[in-house]
Design a protein around this motif. Structure first.
Motif, PDB file in Angstrom:
ATOM      1  N   ASN B  54       0.825  -1.214   0.000  1.00  0.00           N
ATOM      2  CA  ASN B  54       0.000   0.000   0.000  1.00  0.00           C
ATOM      3  C   ASN B  54       0.855   1.257   0.000  1.00  0.00           C
ATOM      4  N   SER B  55       1.947   1.227   0.769  1.00  0.00           N
ATOM      5  CA  SER B  55       2.671   2.484   0.968  1.00  0.00           C
ATOM      6  C   SER B  55       3.710   2.744  -0.113  1.00  0.00           C
ATOM      7  N   GLU B  56       3.917   1.776  -1.049  1.00  0.00           N
ATOM      8  CA  GLU B  56       4.842   2.065  -2.143  1.00  0.00           C
ATOM      9  C   GLU B  56       4.555   1.175  -3.351  1.00  0.00           C
ATOM     10  N   PRO B  57       3.559   1.551  -4.156  1.00  0.00           N
ATOM     11  CA  PRO B  57       3.318   0.785  -5.382  1.00  0.00           C
ATOM     12  C   PRO B  57       4.567   0.831  -6.266  1.00  0.00           C
ATOM     13  N   SER B  58       4.929  -0.318  -6.864  1.00  0.00           N
ATOM     14  CA  SER B  58       6.131  -0.317  -7.704  1.00  0.00           C
ATOM     15  C   SER B  58       6.015  -1.360  -8.806  1.00  0.00           C
ATOM     16  N   PHE B  59       6.797  -1.153  -9.858  1.00  0.00           N
ATOM     17  CA  PHE B  59       6.775  -2.040 -11.024  1.00  0.00           C
ATOM     18  C   PHE B  59       7.540  -3.326 -10.752  1.00  0.00           C
ATOM     19  N   LEU B  60       7.104  -4.422 -11.334  1.00  0.00           N
ATOM     20  CA  LEU B  60       7.784  -5.717 -11.271  1.00  0.00           C
ATOM     21  C   LEU B  60       8.064  -6.139  -9.839  1.00  0.00           C
ATOM     22  N   TYR B  61       7.151  -5.791  -8.969  1.00  0.00           N
ATOM     23  CA  TYR B  61       7.343  -6.055  -7.540  1.00  0.00           C
ATOM     24  C   TYR B  61       7.331  -7.565  -7.262  1.00  0.00           C
ATOM     25  N   GLY B  62       6.445  -8.286  -7.939  1.00  0.00           N
ATOM     26  CA  GLY B  62       6.390  -9.740  -7.756  1.00  0.00           C
ATOM     27  C   GLY B  62       7.725 -10.391  -8.092  1.00  0.00           C
ATOM     28  N   GLN B  63       8.378  -9.857  -9.122  1.00  0.00           N
ATOM     29  CA  GLN B  63       9.656 -10.418  -9.543  1.00  0.00           C
ATOM     30  C   GLN B  63      10.759 -10.058  -8.546  1.00  0.00           C
ATOM     31  N   ARG B  64      10.667  -8.871  -7.972  1.00  0.00           N
ATOM     32  CA  ARG B  64      11.650  -8.464  -6.963  1.00  0.00           C
ATOM     33  C   ARG B  64      11.562  -9.376  -5.736  1.00  0.00           C
ATOM     34  N   VAL B  65      10.336  -9.732  -5.372  1.00  0.00           N
ATOM     35  CA  VAL B  65      10.150 -10.632  -4.228  1.00  0.00           C
ATOM     36  C   VAL B  65      10.685 -12.029  -4.572  1.00  0.00           C
ATOM     37  N   ALA B  66      10.398 -12.504  -5.790  1.00  0.00           N
ATOM     38  CA  ALA B  66      10.895 -13.823  -6.204  1.00  0.00           C
ATOM     39  C   ALA B  66      12.422 -13.853  -6.174  1.00  0.00           C
ATOM     40  N   GLU B  67      13.036 -12.774  -6.638  1.00  0.00           N
ATOM     41  CA  GLU B  67      14.505 -12.706  -6.620  1.00  0.00           C
ATOM     42  C   GLU B  67      15.034 -12.784  -5.187  1.00  0.00           C
ATOM     43  N   ALA B  68      14.360 -12.054  -4.270  1.00  0.00           N
ATOM     44  CA  ALA B  68      14.799 -12.074  -2.863  1.00  0.00           C
ATOM     45  C   ALA B  68      14.615 -13.466  -2.256  1.00  0.00           C
ATOM     46  N   LEU B  69      13.665 -14.227  -2.808  1.00  0.00           N
ATOM     47  CA  LEU B  69      13.454 -15.604  -2.337  1.00  0.00           C
ATOM     48  C   LEU B  69      14.371 -16.587  -3.066  1.00  0.00           C
ATOM     49  N   GLY B  70      15.172 -16.076  -4.001  1.00  0.00           N
ATOM     50  CA  GLY B  70      16.072 -16.935  -4.750  1.00  0.00           C
ATOM     51  C   GLY B  70      15.347 -17.890  -5.672  1.00  0.00           C
ATOM     52  N   LEU B  71      14.219 -17.433  -6.219  1.00  0.00           N
ATOM     53  CA  LEU B  71      13.387 -18.314  -7.056  1.00  0.00           C
ATOM     54  C   LEU B  71      13.222 -17.739  -8.459  1.00  0.00           C
ATOM     55  N   ARG B  72      13.080 -18.635  -9.444  1.00  0.00           N
ATOM     56  CA  ARG B  72      12.649 -18.266 -10.789  1.00  0.00           C
ATOM     57  C   ARG B  72      11.363 -19.038 -11.062  1.00  0.00           C
ATOM     58  N   PRO B  73      10.256 -18.576 -10.471  1.00  0.00           N
ATOM     59  CA  PRO B  73       9.014 -19.358 -10.522  1.00  0.00           C
ATOM     60  C   PRO B  73       8.376 -19.316 -11.913  1.00  0.00           C
ATOM     61  N   LYS B  74       7.504 -20.277 -12.181  1.00  0.00           N
ATOM     62  CA  LYS B  74       6.717 -20.236 -13.418  1.00  0.00           C
ATOM     63  C   LYS B  74       5.694 -19.115 -13.350  1.00  0.00           C
ATOM     64  N   LEU B  75       5.063 -19.000 -12.195  1.00  0.00           N
ATOM     65  CA  LEU B  75       3.927 -18.094 -12.029  1.00  0.00           C
ATOM     66  C   LEU B  75       4.366 -16.931 -11.146  1.00  0.00           C
ATOM     67  N   GLY B  76       4.092 -15.703 -11.575  1.00  0.00           N
ATOM     68  CA  GLY B  76       4.488 -14.583 -10.721  1.00  0.00           C
ATOM     69  C   GLY B  76       3.800 -13.304 -11.104  1.00  0.00           C
ATOM     70  N   CYS B  77       3.412 -12.522 -10.078  1.00  0.00           N
ATOM     71  CA  CYS B  77       2.842 -11.204 -10.346  1.00  0.00           C
ATOM     72  C   CYS B  77       2.687 -10.461  -9.043  1.00  0.00           C
ATOM     73  N   SER B  78       2.476  -9.158  -9.145  1.00  0.00           N
ATOM     74  CA  SER B  78       1.935  -8.428  -8.004  1.00  0.00           C
ATOM     75  C   SER B  78       0.581  -7.896  -8.446  1.00  0.00           C
ATOM     76  N   LEU B  79      -0.322  -7.769  -7.488  1.00  0.00           N
ATOM     77  CA  LEU B  79      -1.695  -7.400  -7.810  1.00  0.00           C
ATOM     78  C   LEU B  79      -2.102  -6.178  -6.991  1.00  0.00           C
ATOM     79  N   ASP B  80      -2.766  -5.269  -7.655  1.00  0.00           N
ATOM     80  CA  ASP B  80      -3.349  -4.123  -6.963  1.00  0.00           C
ATOM     81  C   ASP B  80      -4.854  -4.283  -6.920  1.00  0.00           C
ATOM     82  N   GLN B  81      -5.358  -4.630  -5.739  1.00  0.00           N
ATOM     83  CA  GLN B  81      -6.796  -4.585  -5.476  1.00  0.00           C
ATOM     84  C   GLN B  81      -6.969  -4.017  -4.084  1.00  0.00           C
ATOM     85  N   GLY B  82      -5.979  -3.198  -3.648  1.00  0.00           N
ATOM     86  CA  GLY B  82      -6.011  -2.749  -2.263  1.00  0.00           C
ATOM     87  C   GLY B  82      -6.096  -3.950  -1.351  1.00  0.00           C
ATOM     88  N   GLY B  83      -6.875  -3.826  -0.277  1.00  0.00           N
ATOM     89  CA  GLY B  83      -6.949  -4.856   0.754  1.00  0.00           C
ATOM     90  C   GLY B  83      -7.628  -6.148   0.346  1.00  0.00           C
TER      91      GLY B  83
END
Ligand SMILES: [Zn+2]
Lengths: 138, 370
Positions: B54-83
C-alpha cells in the motif's frame, strides 16, 4: 503556511472550473443516452458514447451523507476546524463532494436536506459550495 | 474447484513495528516461516504471487520478491486490489494449480507503514482536497454516516465490533494491541473524522504474512499433515469511488459471497466462524449483511448478541492492521483446530478481504481437514 493541493485542471475539466469562475455550475450530459455526471470525462459511462455536452445545473440538490473533520490533515485546514465535507446529489443527478456554508460545524446537517449552490472564492479559485435551504437553527 | 486445492503452510512475522526493516525482507521471513510450517523445501515453490505494498506501489514487484526468495518461478505477479488482493491472489493461485500452471504457490504480502510512511492513509483525495477532503478514513465516514441514518443504527452496534475484536486480540499473545475495550470506552473515544471514532479505525502495522498452496493430491504425496481445503471463493468489484456509487450501504461483497457459497455448496447457516475485514467497524457490519448472516441494518444487534464468532485473533482492529492475509491465516488455524480462541467443532470458516473505500471485495471459504 503551505497551500492545499490545487485541482488538476486540464483540457477535460477546464470547462467545469471556468464555469464556476463565471458563477455557473456545469455538468456533463450525454447527447446519446441522456446520462448526466461529474467529474468530467471524455466518454459516457452509461452508453460509452463520446457525444457529450456541458449543461448548467439549476444548483439545487440534497444531502446524501457527510463527515466532520475535527483534526486537520493539512496546515491550511486548521482554521476551518471543525468543518464538514458533504456529499450532495444535484437534482440533475451528478454527485459532488462539497462544504455546506451554514452547517454550523456539521451540526445542522441532515440526510436528504435540501441545499442550494453558494459559489465561494477560495484564494484565487471559485468553489461550488452549498447552503442549507431550511436552516434548522433555533 | 471445491476442495481440490489446499492451504499447506502459513507464516507471518511479528506484527507492530519493524524499524529499519525493508518490506521485502519481511516477506522473505514470512515465506520462510510458511515453508517450515508446510514442511516443504523452498525449491518446491513454482509460483510467487504478491500483494502490492500500500505504501509504495512499484513495477515488477512480484519479480523483486521472487529474486529475494532466490526463485525463478513459473507463475508470478503483483496485484493491486487494495486490501482485497490477498484473497484474489489465493483464488488465482487455486485456478492456476488446477490448470497445471504451477504446483506450489506462495501468496504473500509485507509492508512497513508504521515505521515508514503512512502518508497513503492521510492523503489528499483528488480535486476535492481543496474542500478539505482528506484521508482514507473519511470515505468510510461517509458510508458509516449513511448506514447509521438509513437504518437508524445505534452506535453500540459499531461499538460491538470494536469491543469484540479488542477482546479477542487481548487474548492473542501475538496481537499488536492487547488492551481490551469496554463499550463505555468506545462511546467516549475521540472523533477521527466524525462519525468515525478512534476505536472504529484499524491499526497501522509493519509486518508480513504468507500462505503456501498446492493441490490436495500433491499435498498428500508430499506428506503434508495439516492441509486445509479451499472450498470456495469469489470476488465483487464495487469499483466506483464512494461519492459516485448509487448505494452506500451495500456493495458487491454480496455477489462475492454468492459466488463463494455456490462454489462451496454452502450457505450462511453452514458457517461456524468468520474472519471479516475490519479496517473500519462499518465494513464488518455491511459485510455480515451482504454475506447473508442477518438482514440489512441488523448487523449491529447481531454482533451484540454474539451470534457468530468472528475475528477470533483480533482482526485489523487489534491483531494487526496489515491488509487481510492474517485473517486467512487465522481461518486456517480455526480449521486445523489450533487457534488461540478455538471455536469448538468448527467445520467451515468464511474470510473476507476488501480494499480501497470498499471498491474491491474477495471471499474465501475454508474447510476442516479430512
Ligand atoms: Zn450515454
Amino acid at each position: 503556511m503551505s497551500e492545499l493541493p490545487r485541482p488538476q485542471i486540464d483540457e477535460i475539466s477546464r470547462p467545469y472550473w471556468e464555469g464556476l469562475e463565471q458563477g455557473r455550475l456545469l455538468y456533463q450530459h450525454c447527447r446519446s443516452c441522456g446520462h448526466n455526471w461529474l467529474p468530467a470525462r471524455q466518454t459516457c459511462s452509461a452508453c460509452l458514447s463520446t457525444q457529450l455536452e456541458w449543461l448548467q445545473s439549476r444548483g439545487q440538490g440534497r444531502i446524501v451523507s457527510w463527515v466532520v473533520y475535527h483534526v486537520a490533515y493539512h496546515d491550511a485546514l486548521k482554521d476551518r476546524l471543525p468543518y464538514d465535507v458533504t456529499l450532495v446529489e444535484l437534482a440533475e443527478g451528478p454527485r459532488v463532494l462539497t462544504n455546506i456554508v451554514n452547517s454550523r460545524g456539521g451540526k445542522a446537517l441532515r440526510i436528504d436536506a435540501r441545499v442550494d449552490l453558494a459559489i465561494e472564492r477560495e484564494g484565487d479559485m471559485s468553489l461550488a459550495r452549498f447552503r442549507l435551504v431550511e436552516d434548522a437553527a433555533p | 474447484m471445491r476442495g481440490r486445492t489446499v492451504i499447506a503452510g502459513i507464516g507471518h512475522t511479528a506484527y507492530g513495528k519493524h524499524p529499519g526493516r525493508d518490506r521485502v525482507s519481511l516477506i522473505v521471513e514470512a515465506v520462510g516461516n510458511a515453508l517450515v510450517d508446510a514442511g516443504i523445501e523452498k525449491s518446491r515453490l513454482d509460483g510467487v504471487l504478491v500483494k502490492m505494498a500500500n505504501s509504495e506501489p512499484s513495477f515488477l514487484y512480484g519479480q523483486r520478491v521472487a529474486e529475494a526468495l532466490g526463485l525463478r518461478p513459473k507463475l508470478g505477479c503483483s496485484l493491486d486490489q487494495g486490501g482485497a488482493a490477498n484473497i484474489a491472489l489465493i483464488s488465482y493461485a487455486a485456478m492456476a494449480i488446477e490448470a497445471g500452471m504451477a504446483e506450489a504457490v506462495v501468496v504473500c504480502y509485507g509492508d512497513t507503514p508504521r515505521t515508514g510512511s503512512r502518508a497513503v492513509f492521510n492523503r489528499p483525495r483528488g480535486d476535492e482536497a481543496i474542500y478539505g477532503w482528506y484521508s482514507v478514513a473519511a470515505g468510510y465516514g461517509l458510508i458509516h454516516q449513511a448506514y447509521r441514518h438509513t437504518y437508524d443504527a445505534e452506535e453500540r452496534g459499531f461499538g460491538a465490533v470494536a469491543v469484540t475484536c479488542r477482546a479477542n486480540g487481548a487474548r492473542n499473545p501475538n496481537a499488536q494491541l492487547r488492551k481490551p475495550l469496554s463499550m463505555d470506552e468506545y462511546l467516549a473515544s475521540p472523533w477521527v473524522v466524525e462519525p468515525l471514532r478512534r476505536d472504529d479505525c484499524c491499526l497501522v502495522s509493519d509486518g508480513a504474512a504468507a500462505v503456501i498452496m498446492t493441490s490436495a493430491k500433491l499435498a498428500r504425496e508430499w506428506g503434508i499433515r495439516a492441509l486445509v481445503p479451499i472450498l470456495g471463493f469469489g470476488q465483487g468489484q464495487e469499483s466506483w469511488d464512494v461519492q459516485h456509487r448509487p448505494d452506500l450501504t451495500s456493495t458487491m461483497a454480496r455477489a462475492s459471497a454468492e459466488t463463494a457459497y455456490r462454489m462451496a455448496g454452502l450457505g450462511p447457516s453452514d458457517i461456524d466462524v468468520a474472519q471479516i475485514y475490519d479496517c473500519f467497524t462499518i465494513a464488518v457490519l455491511m459485510t455480515l449483511e451482504d454475506y447473508g448472516f442477518c438482514k440489512p441494518g441488523q448487523a449491529g444487534p447481531f454482533c451484540r448478541e454474539g451470534a457468530l464468532p468472528f475475528n477470533t485473533s483480533g482482526g485489523l482492529l487489534s491483531e494487526t492492521g496489515t491488509p487481510g492475509l492474517q485473517l486467512v491465516i487465522e481461518g486456517v488455524r480455526q480449521m486445523r483446530g489450533t487457534a488461540n480462541l478455538q471455536v469448538r467443532n468448527a467445520r467451515h470458516c468464511i474470510v473476507s478481504n476488501q480494499g480501497g473505500t470498499m471498491q474491491t471485495h474477495g471471499t474465501l471459504i475454508l474447510g476442516a481437514p479430512g
